[in-house]
Design a protein around this motif. Structure first.
Motif, short mmCIF file in Angstrom:
data_model
loop_
_atom_site.label_atom_id
_atom_site.label_comp_id
_atom_site.label_asym_id
_atom_site.label_seq_id
_atom_site.Cartn_x
_atom_site.Cartn_y
_atom_site.Cartn_z
N ASP A 102 0.76 -1.22 0.03
CA ASP A 102 -0.03 0.09 0.13
C ASP A 102 0.84 1.32 -0.17
O ASP A 102 0.17 2.33 0.25
CB ASP A 102 -0.83 0.06 1.20
CG ASP A 102 -1.78 -1.14 1.12
OD1 ASP A 102 -2.37 -1.59 0.07
OD2 ASP A 102 -2.22 -1.72 2.41
N LEU A 103 2.16 1.27 -0.38
CA LEU A 103 2.89 2.25 -0.10
C LEU A 103 2.76 3.27 -0.92
O LEU A 103 2.74 4.68 -0.67
CB LEU A 103 4.44 1.77 -0.33
CG LEU A 103 5.56 2.78 -0.11
CD1 LEU A 103 5.62 3.07 1.40
CD2 LEU A 103 6.90 2.18 -0.80
N ALA A 104 2.32 2.92 -2.36
CA ALA A 104 2.03 4.04 -3.37
C ALA A 104 0.44 4.87 -2.95
O ALA A 104 0.47 6.03 -3.28
CB ALA A 104 1.88 3.32 -4.68
N ASP A 105 -0.37 3.94 -2.56
CA ASP A 105 -1.50 4.42 -2.06
C ASP A 105 -1.35 5.50 -0.97
O ASP A 105 -2.10 6.67 -0.68
CB ASP A 105 -2.49 3.44 -1.52
CG ASP A 105 -3.09 2.65 -2.87
OD1 ASP A 105 -2.99 3.18 -3.89
OD2 ASP A 105 -3.47 1.48 -2.66
N VAL A 106 -0.61 5.12 0.14
CA VAL A 106 -0.32 5.99 1.08
C VAL A 106 0.56 7.09 0.79
O VAL A 106 0.13 8.32 1.14
CB VAL A 106 0.72 5.29 1.87
CG1 VAL A 106 1.07 6.30 3.25
CG2 VAL A 106 -0.30 4.13 2.97
N ALA A 107 1.59 7.18 -0.27
CA ALA A 107 2.01 8.27 -0.77
C ALA A 107 1.08 9.21 -1.63
O ALA A 107 1.37 10.44 -1.30
CB ALA A 107 3.04 7.64 -1.85
N GLU A 108 0.11 8.77 -2.25
CA GLU A 108 -0.79 9.55 -2.97
C GLU A 108 -1.74 10.14 -2.01
O GLU A 108 -2.00 11.44 -2.03
CB GLU A 108 -1.68 8.78 -3.76
CG GLU A 108 -2.75 9.31 -4.42
CD GLU A 108 -3.38 8.77 -5.57
OE1 GLU A 108 -4.50 9.18 -6.39
OE2 GLU A 108 -3.36 7.10 -5.61
N ALA A 109 -2.06 9.68 -0.82
CA ALA A 109 -2.81 10.11 0.14
C ALA A 109 -2.28 11.46 0.76
O ALA A 109 -2.88 12.23 1.35
CB ALA A 109 -3.59 9.15 1.13
N TRP A 110 -0.85 11.07 1.01
CA TRP A 110 -0.11 12.17 1.76
C TRP A 110 0.32 13.08 0.79
O TRP A 110 0.73 14.15 1.39
CB TRP A 110 1.21 11.30 2.37
CG TRP A 110 0.83 10.65 3.62
CD1 TRP A 110 -0.32 10.49 4.17
CD2 TRP A 110 1.91 9.85 4.36
NE1 TRP A 110 -0.14 9.73 5.42
CE2 TRP A 110 1.29 9.24 5.46
CE3 TRP A 110 3.32 9.84 4.13
CZ2 TRP A 110 1.94 8.44 6.57
CZ3 TRP A 110 3.91 8.96 5.43
CH2 TRP A 110 3.00 8.49 6.15
N GLY A 111 -0.02 12.91 -0.38
CA GLY A 111 0.43 13.91 -1.40
C GLY A 111 2.17 14.01 -1.67
O GLY A 111 2.54 15.22 -1.95
N VAL A 112 2.72 13.15 -1.39
CA VAL A 112 4.14 12.85 -1.60
C VAL A 112 4.54 11.72 -2.55
O VAL A 112 3.66 10.97 -3.01
CB VAL A 112 4.89 12.80 -0.41
CG1 VAL A 112 4.52 13.87 0.79
CG2 VAL A 112 4.57 11.27 0.22
N THR A 113 5.78 11.55 -2.82
CA THR A 113 6.35 10.32 -3.74
C THR A 113 6.44 9.29 -2.93
O THR A 113 6.58 9.31 -1.49
CB THR A 113 7.61 10.84 -4.36
OG1 THR A 113 8.77 10.82 -3.49
CG2 THR A 113 7.63 12.00 -5.41
N ALA A 114 6.54 8.16 -3.36
CA ALA A 114 6.67 6.69 -2.68
C ALA A 114 7.92 6.73 -2.04
O ALA A 114 7.99 6.15 -0.75
CB ALA A 114 6.43 5.52 -3.64
N ALA A 115 8.87 7.28 -2.69
CA ALA A 115 10.04 7.39 -2.02
C ALA A 115 10.19 8.43 -0.68
O ALA A 115 11.15 8.18 0.19
CB ALA A 115 11.25 7.91 -2.81
N GLU A 116 9.37 9.26 -0.52
CA GLU A 116 9.33 10.11 0.74
C GLU A 116 8.49 9.59 1.92
O GLU A 116 8.75 9.90 3.23
CB GLU A 116 8.47 11.32 0.16
CG GLU A 116 9.45 12.58 -0.66
CD GLU A 116 8.88 13.60 -0.83
OE1 GLU A 116 9.01 14.65 -0.31
OE2 GLU A 116 7.55 13.58 -1.89
N VAL A 117 7.70 8.48 1.61
CA VAL A 117 7.04 7.87 2.74
C VAL A 117 7.97 7.50 3.81
O VAL A 117 7.76 7.62 5.08
CB VAL A 117 6.11 6.71 2.19
CG1 VAL A 117 5.49 6.11 3.46
CG2 VAL A 117 5.01 7.49 1.18
#
Length: 218
Positions: A102-117
């Protein structure tokens, strides 16, 4: 007169058995502060013999009260509970591989890239608010309100042991395989230390513990 609680609501104290009291608080913050105050007073010798002190999301259970339960109930209603210090105790460090489904979905919800999560999550200091769901499962607070996430619309039938997950205001690490609806962002390479019934205490992440996640490679 101030109650000492952030939202001004005094605790509600209810009997929970012949030797137990359940203290209901108005918020997670109030509960964490009240739990810390109970532990402080017990350490200072200002609390009657109590076998167990168990925090929940908005409750603190005092069980196995040896004597003076009625007097203690009256006293608890007036206890001030200043916010607990955040820098006490050595932090538990948990290695995490941030490759959850779910890393990509979390990144989208946070408004950041997956690498920033991973950078944001590992850069946050957490504290165990309470334990539940499964032996060794701690509910960790620390993420700001803007990063709180809903559970998945459809829970998974099996989440592997060691999965690092987010839901609402909490981060959690699954100590054993189980169903679950939290957002999975990573995994511990070795989740074994989370729960060991032969250790005292058995749970690595007990209420009040400071926790830091450390990003590691695959």
């Amino acid at each position: 007169m101030s109650t000492g609680h952030p939202n001004g609501r005094p605790p509600v104290v209810l009997p929970a058995g012949p030797r137990a009291l359940l203290v209901e608080l108005g918020s997670r913050e109030d509960t964490e502060a009240f739990h810390a105050e109970v532990l402080r007073r017990r350490a200072a010798g200002g609390l009657p013999d109590v076998r167990e002190i168990v925090p929940g999301e908005r409750t603190v259970l005092l069980d196995g009260i040896a004597r003076g339960g009625a007097a203690l109930a009256e006293e608890l209603r007036s206890w001030p509970a200043p916010p607990p210090r955040r820098d006490t105790g050595e932090a538990v460090e948990l290695p995490v591989v941030y490759d959850g489904p779910d890393l990509a979905d979390v990144a989208e919800a946070w408004g950041v890239t997956a690498a920033e999560v991973p950078r944001i999550h590992a850069g946050t200091e957490f504290r165990v608010a309470f334990c539940g769901f499964a032996p060794g499962f701690g509910y960790l607070t620390g993420l700001p309100d803007r990063l709180h996430l809903p559970r998945r619309a459809t829970p998974r039938t099996r989440v592997p042991a060691g999965a690092v997950a987010l839901a609402g205001p909490y981060t959690g690490v699954y100590p054993r395989p189980s169903p679950g609806g939290w957002q999975l962002i990573g995994r511990m390479p070795d989740p074994g230390p989370l729960w060991d019934p032969h250790r005292e205490p058995a749970a690595l992440l007990g209420p009040g513990a400071r926790v830091r996640f450390v990003a590691v490679g695959r």
